[in-house]
Scaffold this motif. Structure first.
Motif, short mmCIF file in Angstrom:
data_model
loop_
_atom_site.label_atom_id
_atom_site.label_comp_id
_atom_site.label_asym_id
_atom_site.label_seq_id
_atom_site.Cartn_x
_atom_site.Cartn_y
_atom_site.Cartn_z
N LYS A 54 8.92 -9.47 13.97
CA LYS A 54 8.04 -10.51 14.51
C LYS A 54 6.68 -9.91 14.89
O LYS A 54 5.64 -10.55 14.70
N PHE A 55 6.70 -8.68 15.40
CA PHE A 55 5.47 -8.00 15.78
C PHE A 55 4.58 -7.75 14.57
O PHE A 55 3.37 -7.99 14.60
N VAL A 56 5.19 -7.29 13.48
CA VAL A 56 4.44 -7.05 12.23
C VAL A 56 3.82 -8.35 11.74
O VAL A 56 2.63 -8.40 11.39
N LEU A 99 -7.10 -7.83 4.41
CA LEU A 99 -7.29 -6.99 5.59
C LEU A 99 -7.26 -5.52 5.20
O LEU A 99 -6.77 -5.16 4.12
N ILE A 100 -7.78 -4.68 6.09
CA ILE A 100 -7.71 -3.23 5.93
C ILE A 100 -6.82 -2.68 7.04
O ILE A 100 -6.96 -3.07 8.21
N GLN A 153 7.38 -3.81 3.21
CA GLN A 153 8.18 -4.81 2.50
C GLN A 153 7.80 -6.23 2.90
O GLN A 153 7.74 -7.13 2.05
N LEU A 154 7.52 -6.44 4.19
CA LEU A 154 7.04 -7.75 4.64
C LEU A 154 5.70 -8.08 3.98
O LEU A 154 5.47 -9.20 3.52
N LEU A 155 4.84 -7.08 3.93
CA LEU A 155 3.52 -7.25 3.33
C LEU A 155 3.63 -7.61 1.85
O LEU A 155 2.98 -8.54 1.36
N LEU A 181 -0.17 -9.25 11.32
CA LEU A 181 -0.73 -9.62 10.02
C LEU A 181 -1.35 -11.01 10.08
O LEU A 181 -2.47 -11.22 9.59
N ASP A 182 -0.62 -11.95 10.68
CA ASP A 182 -1.15 -13.32 10.80
C ASP A 182 -2.45 -13.34 11.60
O ASP A 182 -3.41 -14.03 11.24
#
Length: 244
Positions: free
Chosen positions: A111-113, A135-136, A159-161, A117-118
């Motif tokens: 959830k933190f990741v 994003l960078i 993997q989420l990315l 990202l969001d």
């Protein structure tokens, strides 16, 4: 691929998504093109990825965004910062790995990741989402110890990315990689798609450091990295909620 071929691929993608029982109605071409690029312009594969993304967003982020209150344990460590925009206009996420410790709560870590990202992507919206925002990421490994090493966490993040944020990563700079982390990175790299690996730059010498500073910009980099900015906590950045 020329414009006509892209339009044909987009039409095929939309039809394929409908066959899978989903809809592209709320999403413009820039969003759909990201999925096509991530699947080598194959409309069928891109449609499957898009449908999986819709299903995942509905289940994992049902309210459109993950609030600070759901990831407080991770935020309290002050290990990630949202520094503003690079010279090319990309939001910059800075991760200080020496403040990170492998999470005992993997759900909260995921959830933190997603929260980060969001928020980074949403910070670049100019009134509304276009769909092609990137994003960078900067991963600073300076002063890390064995207790900070988290191959599982790195793999989870990438993997989420790759699965749910296709073509959102413009560049990932890795700074100050110590010798004992080389084997860790080698293992993590096996889980990265070729397109993701090509966006990773490991800064190892002065020439690469100068390029890194120029690419990001002194205005958003903290002093310790050759810039003039202060560290900015993500909690202090206000952005509109992410839709979709």
């Amino acid at each position: 691929m020329d414009k006509t071929q892209q339009e044909i691929a987009l039409t095929q993608l939309r039809k394929s998504v409908e066959k899978l029982g989903s809809s592209t109605e709320k999403y413009g071409d820039p969003t759909l093109v990201r999925f096509l690029i991530a699947r080598s312009m194959d409309p069928e594969k891109a449609a499957k990825m898009f449908a999986q993304w819709l299903k995942w967003r509905a289940a994992f982020v049902p309210n459109g965004s993950i609030p600070d209150s759901e990831v407080l344990d991770e935020l309290r460590l002050r290990k990630v910062f949202l520094q503003g925009f690079s010279r090319d206009g990309y939001p910059v996420l800075l991760v200080k790995a020496n403040k990170h410790f492998p999470s005992k709560d993997q759900l909260q870590f995921k959830k933190f990741v997603v929260h980060l990202l969001d928020k980074a992507i949403a910070s670049s919206f100019k009134g509304r989402e276009i769909g092609n925002e990137k994003l960078i990421a900067i991963l600073d490994l300076q002063q890390i110890a064995y207790k900070n090493i988290d191959a599982r966490g790195l793999i989870t993040g990438f993997q989420l990315l790759q699965a749910y944020y296709p073509e959102r990563l413009a560049k990932c700079f890795i700074l100050s990689m110590p010798w004992f982390f080389v084997s860790v990175w080698r293992m993590v790299s096996r889980f990265l798609e070729k397109a993701t690996l090509e966006k990773v730059a490991i800064v190892t010498n002065e020439e690469e450091r100068i390029f890194f500073v120029n690419e990001i910009g002194e205005e958003v980099l903290p002093e310790e990295y050759g810039g003039r900015a202060m560290l900015v906590d993500p909690q202090d950045v206000t952005v509109p909620p992410v839709e979709g």
